[in-house]
Scaffold this motif. Sequence first.
Motif, PDB file in Angstrom:
ATOM      1  N   SER A 158      -2.106   7.602  15.401  1.00  9.51           N
ATOM      2  CA  SER A 158      -3.298   7.951  14.623  1.00  9.51           C
ATOM      3  C   SER A 158      -3.015   7.870  13.122  1.00  9.51           C
ATOM      4  N   ASP A 159      -1.881   8.447  12.675  1.00  6.68           N
ATOM      5  CA  ASP A 159      -1.551   8.411  11.240  1.00  6.68           C
ATOM      6  C   ASP A 159      -1.248   6.993  10.770  1.00  6.68           C
ATOM      7  N   VAL A 160      -0.566   6.203  11.611  1.00  9.69           N
ATOM      8  CA  VAL A 160      -0.309   4.793  11.277  1.00  9.69           C
ATOM      9  C   VAL A 160      -1.629   4.093  10.945  1.00  9.69           C
ATOM     10  N   LEU A 161      -2.610   4.265  11.824  1.00 11.51           N
ATOM     11  CA  LEU A 161      -3.898   3.577  11.652  1.00 11.51           C
ATOM     12  C   LEU A 161      -4.671   4.123  10.451  1.00 11.51           C
ATOM     13  N   GLN A 162      -4.605   5.439  10.224  1.00  7.81           N
ATOM     14  CA  GLN A 162      -5.344   6.035   9.102  1.00  7.81           C
ATOM     15  C   GLN A 162      -4.741   5.625   7.758  1.00  7.81           C
ATOM     16  N   ILE A 163      -3.412   5.579   7.679  1.00  7.10           N
ATOM     17  CA  ILE A 163      -2.757   5.100   6.448  1.00  7.10           C
ATOM     18  C   ILE A 163      -3.144   3.644   6.203  1.00  7.10           C
ATOM     19  N   PHE A 164      -3.043   2.844   7.255  1.00  5.02           N
ATOM     20  CA  PHE A 164      -3.339   1.415   7.138  1.00  5.02           C
ATOM     21  C   PHE A 164      -4.800   1.181   6.747  1.00  5.02           C
ATOM     22  N   ARG A 165      -5.704   1.978   7.298  1.00  9.46           N
ATOM     23  CA  ARG A 165      -7.141   1.816   6.993  1.00  9.46           C
ATOM     24  C   ARG A 165      -7.408   2.025   5.505  1.00  9.46           C
ATOM     25  N   GLN A 166      -6.697   2.984   4.904  1.00  6.68           N
ATOM     26  CA  GLN A 166      -6.873   3.240   3.470  1.00  6.68           C
ATOM     27  C   GLN A 166      -6.383   2.066   2.618  1.00  6.68           C
ATOM     28  N   LEU A 167      -5.273   1.460   3.043  1.00  3.97           N
ATOM     29  CA  LEU A 167      -4.764   0.284   2.318  1.00  3.97           C
ATOM     30  C   LEU A 167      -5.768  -0.859   2.403  1.00  3.97           C
ATOM     31  N   CYS A 168      -6.369  -1.018   3.583  1.00  8.22           N
ATOM     32  CA  CYS A 168      -7.395  -2.065   3.767  1.00  8.22           C
ATOM     33  C   CYS A 168      -8.575  -1.827   2.820  1.00  8.22           C
ATOM     34  N   ALA A 169      -8.979  -0.561   2.679  1.00 10.16           N
ATOM     35  CA  ALA A 169     -10.113  -0.239   1.806  1.00 10.16           C
ATOM     36  C   ALA A 169      -9.807  -0.612   0.356  1.00 10.16           C
ATOM     37  N   GLY A 170      -8.586  -0.291  -0.105  1.00 11.80           N
ATOM     38  CA  GLY A 170      -8.198  -0.647  -1.470  1.00 11.80           C
ATOM     39  C   GLY A 170      -8.154  -2.152  -1.673  1.00 11.80           C
ATOM     40  N   LEU A 171      -7.574  -2.872  -0.697  1.00 11.52           N
ATOM     41  CA  LEU A 171      -7.494  -4.338  -0.811  1.00 11.52           C
ATOM     42  C   LEU A 171      -8.869  -4.977  -0.760  1.00 11.52           C
ATOM     43  N   LYS A 172      -9.762  -4.430   0.070  1.00 11.70           N
ATOM     44  CA  LYS A 172     -11.120  -4.984   0.142  1.00 11.70           C
ATOM     45  C   LYS A 172     -11.794  -4.937  -1.231  1.00 11.70           C
ATOM     46  N   HIS A 173     -11.572  -3.838  -1.964  1.00 12.05           N
ATOM     47  CA  HIS A 173     -12.131  -3.719  -3.312  1.00 12.05           C
ATOM     48  C   HIS A 173     -11.619  -4.860  -4.192  1.00 12.05           C
ATOM     49  N   MET A 174     -10.319  -5.154  -4.132  1.00  7.44           N
ATOM     50  CA  MET A 174      -9.741  -6.216  -4.947  1.00  7.44           C
ATOM     51  C   MET A 174     -10.229  -7.596  -4.504  1.00  7.44           C
ATOM     52  N   HIS A 175     -10.292  -7.788  -3.186  1.00  2.00           N
ATOM     53  CA  HIS A 175     -10.687  -9.098  -2.647  1.00  2.00           C
ATOM     54  C   HIS A 175     -12.185  -9.359  -2.808  1.00  2.00           C
ATOM     55  N   SER A 176     -12.953  -8.310  -3.108  1.00  3.73           N
ATOM     56  CA  SER A 176     -14.413  -8.459  -3.228  1.00  3.73           C
ATOM     57  C   SER A 176     -14.860  -8.695  -4.667  1.00  3.73           C
ATOM     58  N   LEU A 177     -13.931  -8.651  -5.606  1.00  2.00           N
ATOM     59  CA  LEU A 177     -14.297  -8.907  -7.006  1.00  2.00           C
ATOM     60  C   LEU A 177     -14.681 -10.373  -7.169  1.00  2.00           C
ATOM     61  N   GLU A 178     -15.317 -10.667  -8.283  1.00  2.00           N
ATOM     62  CA  GLU A 178     -15.677 -12.056  -8.578  1.00  2.00           C
ATOM     63  C   GLU A 178     -14.998 -12.461  -9.878  1.00  2.00           C
ATOM     64  N   PRO A 179     -13.931 -13.252  -9.894  1.00  2.00           N
ATOM     65  CA  PRO A 179     -13.294 -13.854  -8.720  1.00  2.00           C
ATOM     66  C   PRO A 179     -12.467 -12.814  -7.948  1.00  2.00           C
ATOM     67  N   PRO A 180     -12.150 -13.100  -6.662  1.00  5.32           N
ATOM     68  CA  PRO A 180     -11.308 -12.188  -5.886  1.00  5.32           C
ATOM     69  C   PRO A 180      -9.908 -12.098  -6.491  1.00  5.32           C
ATOM     70  N   TYR A 181      -9.339 -10.904  -6.460  1.00  5.65           N
ATOM     71  CA  TYR A 181      -7.961 -10.706  -6.915  1.00  5.65           C
ATOM     72  C   TYR A 181      -7.058 -10.438  -5.715  1.00  5.65           C
ATOM     73  N   ALA A 182      -5.849 -11.004  -5.776  1.00  3.35           N
ATOM     74  CA  ALA A 182      -4.803 -10.664  -4.802  1.00  3.35           C
ATOM     75  C   ALA A 182      -3.827  -9.713  -5.483  1.00  3.35           C
ATOM     76  N   HIS A 183      -3.340  -8.732  -4.721  1.00  2.00           N
ATOM     77  CA  HIS A 183      -2.350  -7.800  -5.263  1.00  2.00           C
ATOM     78  C   HIS A 183      -1.008  -8.513  -5.439  1.00  2.00           C
ATOM     79  N   ASN A 184      -0.655  -9.337  -4.457  1.00  2.00           N
ATOM     80  CA  ASN A 184       0.550 -10.178  -4.462  1.00  2.00           C
ATOM     81  C   ASN A 184       1.866  -9.437  -4.229  1.00  2.00           C
ATOM     82  N   ASP A 185       1.823  -8.105  -4.076  1.00  2.00           N
ATOM     83  CA  ASP A 185       3.068  -7.397  -3.797  1.00  2.00           C
ATOM     84  C   ASP A 185       2.793  -6.127  -2.988  1.00  2.00           C
ATOM     85  N   VAL A 186       1.988  -6.294  -1.917  1.00  2.00           N
ATOM     86  CA  VAL A 186       1.687  -5.160  -1.029  1.00  2.00           C
ATOM     87  C   VAL A 186       2.941  -4.869  -0.204  1.00  2.00           C
TER      88      VAL A 186
END
Length: 344
Positions: A158-186
Motif C-alpha cells: 500500500s505504501d509503495v503504491l501511495q508513494i509512487f502515486r504522488q511521484l506520478c502526480a508531480g511528474l504529470k504537472h511537469m509533463h503537462s506544461l506547454e512545452p512539456p518538461y522532463a525532470h531528467n533525474d527521477v
Amino acid sequence: MGCSFSGLNAFYDAVNGGGDVWINDNRFRIVRQLGEGGFAYVFLVKEVLPDSSSASSPLSKKVKDPSHLSDDGTYAMKKVLIQNNEQLELVREEIRVSSLFSHPNLLPLLDHAIISVKATPDGPRNHEAYLLFPVHLDGTLLDNAKAMKAKKEFFSTSDVLQIFRQLCAGLKHMHSLEPPYAHNDVKPGNILITHRKGQPPVAIMMDFGSARPARRQIRSRSEALQLQEWASEHCSAPIRAPELWDCPSHADIDERTDIWSLGCTLYAIMYGVSPFEYALGESGGSLQLAIVNAQIKWPGGPNPPYPEALHKFVTWMLQPQAAVRPRIDDIIIHVDKLISKFSQ
C-alpha cells in the motif's frame, strides 16, 4: 523569476562569525549542515524575525502559497559555489525552471539570491547562489532505503503504491506544461520522504537542475552524440533511459525518458536499489548493456512477497523502445487501479 545580484542580498554576517545569512530582505541563522555534494551545501536555517515582537515574517510577503511557510521558521538553504560562467548559467536555469512549477509533490523554491564574491582582495570575482526551500528532515527515499535495508524492512504494498502515486502526480504537472518538461533525474536521492503516523508517507520530488523541455528532434549523428554527452552529465547512470545511452541519428526524444526512470524508482521503493545496479557488481558486467536490454533481476523481498502485478507494472515502464513505453496518464490510470485493489 529573475536572479538578483547585490552584495547585500545574501552574505555571511561577519559580526557573529558567519552564523547568519541574508537572502534579499530575509535573515536566517544557520543551525547545522544537512548535506553536501559537488559545489553545493545544504543547511538547516532558522528565520531571524525583525526586532518588533508583532512583526510578521518578511518571507510571507514573497511566498505565493502560505502552506509553504514554516510554523517554526526553519527552512533548507542550498548554497552553491559557482566557479565559472557555465555553472552560473546552470544555476540561473535551475532557478528559472523551478519557478515554472507549482504542485504539492514538487519542492517549491521559496526565495533565491546570487551574489558576486571575492575570495581574496586581488583575486577574480566568483559567485555564490543561495536557494531557500521548505525543509523535510526525514531525508530522501535513498536515505530511507539504506536505513530500511540495514534493518531488513520493506514498505508495505500500500505504501509503495501511495508513494509512487504522488511521484506520478508531480511528474504529470511537469509533463503537462506547454512545452512539456522532463525532470531528467527521477531517482531515490531526489525524492524527499516525510513520515506520518497512521498514513502513507508524503513524497516530494526535488532538484530541477537537469529539468529541460522534454521533446527534442534528433536528425544527425552529431546531434545524437551531443544528447548522449548532455545526458552523461545530467542524468544519473543507473536510471538513465536506453535512448540517452545510445541515441539513434534519427529519433524523437520525449518525456518518456522520465517514465523509464520512474519504473526504476518504483523498483527502488520496493527493493531499496535500482533494477540495474547489480551489473556494477558483476565481473565483466555492464550497466549500459543491462539497461539497453532491460535485463531486470528481482531480488528477495518482503514475506509475503510483493504482488506479481507490481513486477509487471515495473516491466511495462522499462521497455527499451521509447515509442511503446507508456505515458504518465497511462501510468496514473494503472496505479489507481492497483491502489484500489491492494490498499487496505
